[in-house]
Motif scaffolding. Structure first.
Motif, mmCIF file in Angstrom:
data_model
loop_
_atom_site.group_PDB
_atom_site.id
_atom_site.type_symbol
_atom_site.label_atom_id
_atom_site.label_comp_id
_atom_site.label_asym_id
_atom_site.label_seq_id
_atom_site.Cartn_x
_atom_site.Cartn_y
_atom_site.Cartn_z
ATOM 1 N N ILE A 163 0.840 -1.206 0.000
ATOM 2 C CA ILE A 163 0.000 0.000 0.000
ATOM 3 C C ILE A 163 0.871 1.251 0.000
ATOM 4 O O ILE A 163 0.621 2.209 -0.734
ATOM 5 N N VAL A 164 1.915 1.277 0.810
ATOM 6 C CA VAL A 164 2.822 2.425 0.861
ATOM 7 C C VAL A 164 3.499 2.612 -0.494
ATOM 8 O O VAL A 164 3.591 3.733 -1.005
ATOM 9 N N PHE A 165 3.958 1.528 -1.111
ATOM 10 C CA PHE A 165 4.613 1.610 -2.410
ATOM 11 C C PHE A 165 3.649 2.147 -3.471
ATOM 12 O O PHE A 165 4.007 3.018 -4.269
ATOM 13 N N ALA A 166 2.428 1.636 -3.488
ATOM 14 C CA ALA A 166 1.432 2.094 -4.466
ATOM 15 C C ALA A 166 1.114 3.580 -4.250
ATOM 16 O O ALA A 166 0.981 4.349 -5.211
ATOM 17 N N SER A 167 1.010 4.004 -3.009
ATOM 18 C CA SER A 167 0.734 5.414 -2.709
ATOM 19 C C SER A 167 1.863 6.307 -3.185
ATOM 20 O O SER A 167 1.630 7.393 -3.736
ATOM 21 N N LEU A 168 3.107 5.894 -2.948
ATOM 22 C CA LEU A 168 4.257 6.699 -3.364
ATOM 23 C C LEU A 168 4.360 6.816 -4.880
ATOM 24 O O LEU A 168 4.793 7.846 -5.400
ATOM 25 N N THR A 169 3.982 5.779 -5.612
ATOM 26 C CA THR A 169 4.059 5.841 -7.075
ATOM 27 C C THR A 169 2.995 6.771 -7.651
ATOM 28 O O THR A 169 3.159 7.273 -8.762
ATOM 29 N N LEU A 170 1.936 7.036 -6.913
ATOM 30 C CA LEU A 170 0.882 7.916 -7.405
ATOM 31 C C LEU A 170 1.161 9.389 -7.123
ATOM 32 O O LEU A 170 0.541 10.258 -7.714
ATOM 33 N N LEU A 171 2.092 9.672 -6.229
ATOM 34 C CA LEU A 171 2.398 11.056 -5.919
ATOM 35 C C LEU A 171 2.976 11.766 -7.133
ATOM 36 O O LEU A 171 3.796 11.232 -7.857
ATOM 37 N N GLY A 172 2.545 12.984 -7.351
ATOM 38 C CA GLY A 172 3.081 13.791 -8.443
ATOM 39 C C GLY A 172 2.560 13.428 -9.809
ATOM 40 O O GLY A 172 3.099 13.881 -10.813
ATOM 41 N N GLN A 173 1.505 12.615 -9.900
ATOM 42 C CA GLN A 173 0.991 12.198 -11.193
ATOM 43 C C GLN A 173 0.047 13.220 -11.828
ATOM 44 O O GLN A 173 -0.209 13.163 -13.007
ATOM 45 N N GLY A 174 -0.462 14.164 -11.047
ATOM 46 C CA GLY A 174 -1.398 15.161 -11.576
ATOM 47 C C GLY A 174 -0.696 16.227 -12.389
ATOM 48 O O GLY A 174 0.527 16.306 -12.450
ATOM 49 N N GLU A 175 -1.497 17.066 -13.018
ATOM 50 C CA GLU A 175 -0.950 18.164 -13.805
ATOM 51 C C GLU A 175 -0.358 19.210 -12.871
ATOM 52 O O GLU A 175 -0.930 19.549 -11.852
ATOM 53 N N ARG A 176 0.797 19.729 -13.231
ATOM 54 C CA ARG A 176 1.437 20.741 -12.404
ATOM 55 C C ARG A 176 0.630 22.031 -12.445
ATOM 56 O O ARG A 176 0.173 22.454 -13.487
ATOM 57 N N SER A 177 0.494 22.640 -11.302
ATOM 58 C CA SER A 177 -0.224 23.898 -11.193
ATOM 59 C C SER A 177 0.775 25.038 -11.340
ATOM 60 O O SER A 177 1.734 25.133 -10.582
ATOM 61 N N ARG A 178 0.558 25.881 -12.314
ATOM 62 C CA ARG A 178 1.420 27.036 -12.524
ATOM 63 C C ARG A 178 0.566 28.288 -12.372
ATOM 64 O O ARG A 178 -0.430 28.454 -13.052
ATOM 65 N N VAL A 179 0.982 29.140 -11.480
ATOM 66 C CA VAL A 179 0.273 30.389 -11.249
ATOM 67 C C VAL A 179 0.978 31.491 -12.023
ATOM 68 O O VAL A 179 2.175 31.715 -11.858
ATOM 69 N N ASP A 180 0.222 32.159 -12.881
ATOM 70 C CA ASP A 180 0.756 33.271 -13.662
ATOM 71 C C ASP A 180 1.080 34.413 -12.698
ATOM 72 O O ASP A 180 0.212 34.855 -11.946
ATOM 73 N N PRO A 181 2.317 34.902 -12.679
ATOM 74 C CA PRO A 181 2.680 35.956 -11.726
ATOM 75 C C PRO A 181 1.863 37.236 -11.888
ATOM 76 O O PRO A 181 1.732 38.000 -10.953
ATOM 77 N N ARG A 182 1.274 37.442 -13.065
ATOM 78 C CA ARG A 182 0.448 38.637 -13.273
ATOM 79 C C ARG A 182 -0.822 38.589 -12.443
ATOM 80 O O ARG A 182 -1.445 39.629 -12.209
ATOM 81 N N PHE A 183 -1.218 37.390 -11.989
ATOM 82 C CA PHE A 183 -2.494 37.230 -11.298
ATOM 83 C C PHE A 183 -2.347 36.643 -9.897
ATOM 84 O O PHE A 183 -3.278 36.065 -9.363
#
Length: 155
Positions: free
Chosen positions: A17-37
């Motif tokens: 379970i720990v191994f499966a959880s660690l492999t799923l970390l960071g799989q989502g799309e990266r959130s980038r905040v535009d500095p103008r906003f």
């Protein structure tokens, strides 16, 4: 005598379970905040700079939803060509955690003039995915009296 059934998950199950959880970390799309906003004030400054430059696409970017009532690119904005533009006297009223109403002063210096002009304006801003965008202007801005600068042709 038959061995009794054990309840729970053994150490191998916990490890899986720990191994499966660690492999799923960071799989989502990266959130980038535009500095103008990043802040309500930076979003408003971006909006006014886009108006000053006549950049209709950048003006559209400043709103949470598209605006159909904006002038077409190349159309005359109400402000004269300016050398400087800055915002001051921010007064904000938080409405909810991700919504704020802001009143502020827009200062500008018409191109070729030393005179500073100012008017008050206001907007409602909404935070979405870490970025602040204009939801709607607050009523009509107290627009400056139009005083065109004399040009060599007018003199």
């Amino acid at each position: 005598m038959a061995p009794s059934a054990r309840g729970g998950v053994g150490w191998r199950g916990v490890l899986a379970i720990v191994f499966a959880s660690l492999t799923l970390l960071g799989q989502g799309e990266r959130s980038r905040v535009d500095p103008r906003f990043r802040t309500p004030s930076s979003a408003l400054l971006t909006y006014w700079e886009a108006l000053r430059e006549g950049d209709a696409d950048a003006v559209q970017d400043c709103f949470i939803t598209g605006r159909r009532d904006l002038p077409m690119p190349g159309a005359l904005w109400f402000m004269p060509p300016t050398d400087d533009l800055w915002l001051t006297a921010f007064r904000s009223l938080p409405v909810t955690g991700g919504r704020v109403m802001v009143r502020y002063e827009v200062h500008f210096r018409p191109r070729g003039s030393r005179d500073e002009r100012m008017f008050e304006s206001g907007s409602e801003l909404v935070r979405s995915r870490g970025e602040w965008r204009i939801a709607q202007p607050l009523g009509e801005a107290s627009l400056p009296e139009w005083k065109p600068e004399p040009t060599p042709v007018d003199i």
